[in-house]
Design a protein around this motif. Sequence first.
Motif, short mmCIF file in Angstrom:
data_model
loop_
_atom_site.label_atom_id
_atom_site.label_comp_id
_atom_site.label_asym_id
_atom_site.label_seq_id
_atom_site.Cartn_x
_atom_site.Cartn_y
_atom_site.Cartn_z
N GLU A 137 0.98 -1.14 -0.02
CA GLU A 137 0.14 -0.02 0.13
C GLU A 137 1.01 1.19 0.05
O GLU A 137 2.09 1.12 0.28
CB GLU A 137 -0.81 -0.01 1.26
CG GLU A 137 -2.12 -1.10 1.17
CD GLU A 137 -2.75 -1.18 2.40
OE1 GLU A 137 -2.90 0.07 2.85
OE2 GLU A 137 -3.22 -2.05 3.00
N TYR A 138 0.24 2.48 -0.24
CA TYR A 138 1.04 3.73 -0.38
C TYR A 138 1.18 4.08 0.93
O TYR A 138 0.20 4.31 1.66
CB TYR A 138 0.43 4.65 -1.22
CG TYR A 138 0.57 4.10 -2.82
CD1 TYR A 138 1.82 4.27 -3.37
CD2 TYR A 138 -0.68 4.10 -3.43
CE1 TYR A 138 1.79 3.95 -4.72
CE2 TYR A 138 -0.65 3.99 -4.61
CZ TYR A 138 0.71 3.68 -5.44
OH TYR A 138 0.45 3.49 -6.62
N ILE A 139 2.62 4.40 1.59
CA ILE A 139 2.57 5.03 2.89
C ILE A 139 3.63 6.23 2.79
O ILE A 139 4.45 6.38 1.94
CB ILE A 139 3.29 4.09 4.08
CG1 ILE A 139 4.61 3.41 3.37
CG2 ILE A 139 2.20 2.69 3.97
CD1 ILE A 139 5.41 2.56 4.33
N CYS A 140 3.57 6.98 3.86
CA CYS A 140 4.28 8.11 3.86
C CYS A 140 5.98 7.59 4.09
O CYS A 140 6.24 6.88 4.89
CB CYS A 140 3.95 9.23 4.78
SG CYS A 140 4.77 10.61 5.10
N GLU A 141 6.76 8.26 3.28
CA GLU A 141 8.21 8.08 3.46
C GLU A 141 8.56 8.48 5.05
O GLU A 141 9.87 7.88 5.31
CB GLU A 141 8.94 8.74 2.51
CG GLU A 141 8.93 8.00 1.09
CD GLU A 141 9.52 8.61 -0.08
OE1 GLU A 141 10.38 9.50 0.28
OE2 GLU A 141 9.52 7.99 -1.12
N LEU A 142 7.78 9.42 5.67
CA LEU A 142 8.41 9.91 6.99
C LEU A 142 7.85 8.59 7.79
O LEU A 142 6.59 8.71 8.43
CB LEU A 142 7.76 11.11 7.35
CG LEU A 142 8.27 12.22 6.53
CD1 LEU A 142 7.43 13.53 6.81
CD2 LEU A 142 9.67 12.45 7.03
N ASN A 143 8.63 7.57 8.00
CA ASN A 143 8.13 6.35 8.66
C ASN A 143 7.66 6.65 10.27
O ASN A 143 6.82 6.00 10.48
CB ASN A 143 9.23 5.37 8.73
CG ASN A 143 9.50 4.74 7.59
OD1 ASN A 143 8.64 4.69 6.50
ND2 ASN A 143 10.81 4.41 7.06
N SER A 144 8.35 7.65 10.81
CA SER A 144 7.98 7.97 12.17
C SER A 144 6.18 8.36 12.13
O SER A 144 5.61 8.19 13.31
CB SER A 144 8.67 9.14 12.73
OG SER A 144 8.55 10.35 12.05
N LEU A 145 5.78 8.86 11.19
CA LEU A 145 4.25 9.26 11.19
C LEU A 145 3.30 8.03 11.12
O LEU A 145 2.18 8.15 11.58
CB LEU A 145 4.01 10.21 10.04
CG LEU A 145 4.73 11.61 9.84
CD1 LEU A 145 4.39 12.10 8.61
CD2 LEU A 145 4.44 12.16 11.30
N ASN A 146 3.86 6.77 10.63
CA ASN A 146 3.02 5.63 10.57
C ASN A 146 1.70 6.31 9.72
O ASN A 146 0.44 5.80 10.05
CB ASN A 146 2.76 5.07 11.77
CG ASN A 146 2.25 3.83 11.49
OD1 ASN A 146 2.26 2.93 10.64
ND2 ASN A 146 1.24 3.27 12.40
#
Length: 274
Positions: A137-146
């Motif tokens: 799925e598409y997720i934000c590259e700022l992983n800390s944001l989940n």
Amino acid sequence: MSYKRKSLQELNLNDDFLFGKVMNDISIVHEFLEYLLNMEIKEIEMVNTQEVISPQYGSRGVRLDVYVKDVYNNKYNIEIQNTDRGNIPTRMRFYQSAMDVQSLDKSEDYSNLGNDYIIFICPFDLFHKGYSRYDFEYICELNSLNLKLNDGIHKIVLNANGENKNVDKNISDFLNYLCSSNQETANNSCDFVQKIHRKVLEIKSNKELEVEFLSVQEKFYENFKDGKKEGREEGHDEFYKIMKYLKSGKSEEEILKIMGDDCKSVIEKAKTLL
């Protein structure tokens, strides 16, 4: 490279012809999707097996193995993929976009698109990580944001040879049966796979389907000999173009400059047919 004709009786479920006939049974598709996605799916309808979608005149069309929709306009595409052509991720992208363009009327709001599930079933590990299932799925590259985009697009790649069985028993047994579609495998499988096997036996005992398969295979063989295509999985425009270049006298180096370095293995296969 040689091509060996098969009889209908020799086919496994991963063969395109047999897969399409089995998955023409809406109840099997329904059960497969519910086991795979672990959710209840209501009132699905078969758009078609081998459905062809042409987003617009003159554009490249898409031929879908299995394409179904439910009452909430969620769309499900199931593909059997026997060879790694190096383009599965981009094919998934194109299939999904074509399905969306075809399903939304001019005046409809984008929120009516529903969810898309693009599922590729492979007898090999596309990502070489040992898993039976890969979800994207598409997720934000700022992983800390989940943070997920939540655009409703779900892409799943199944690996029939996965050592890490991160799927439930029904899907695990289905994957085991995929390339060994015989009575012994079915006897050691869940009720779902035994239902599929009964359908396989029904298809293989159907004389009309046997004639249809022989006709399809003969056409396949003639196209294979002529270099028009190397079957469904190895017979796309790329192969045909390379055959034409070779027949016109172009060298391998010239073709690589035109087609790109990643088609070297295709050139080698094409050369064996000349």
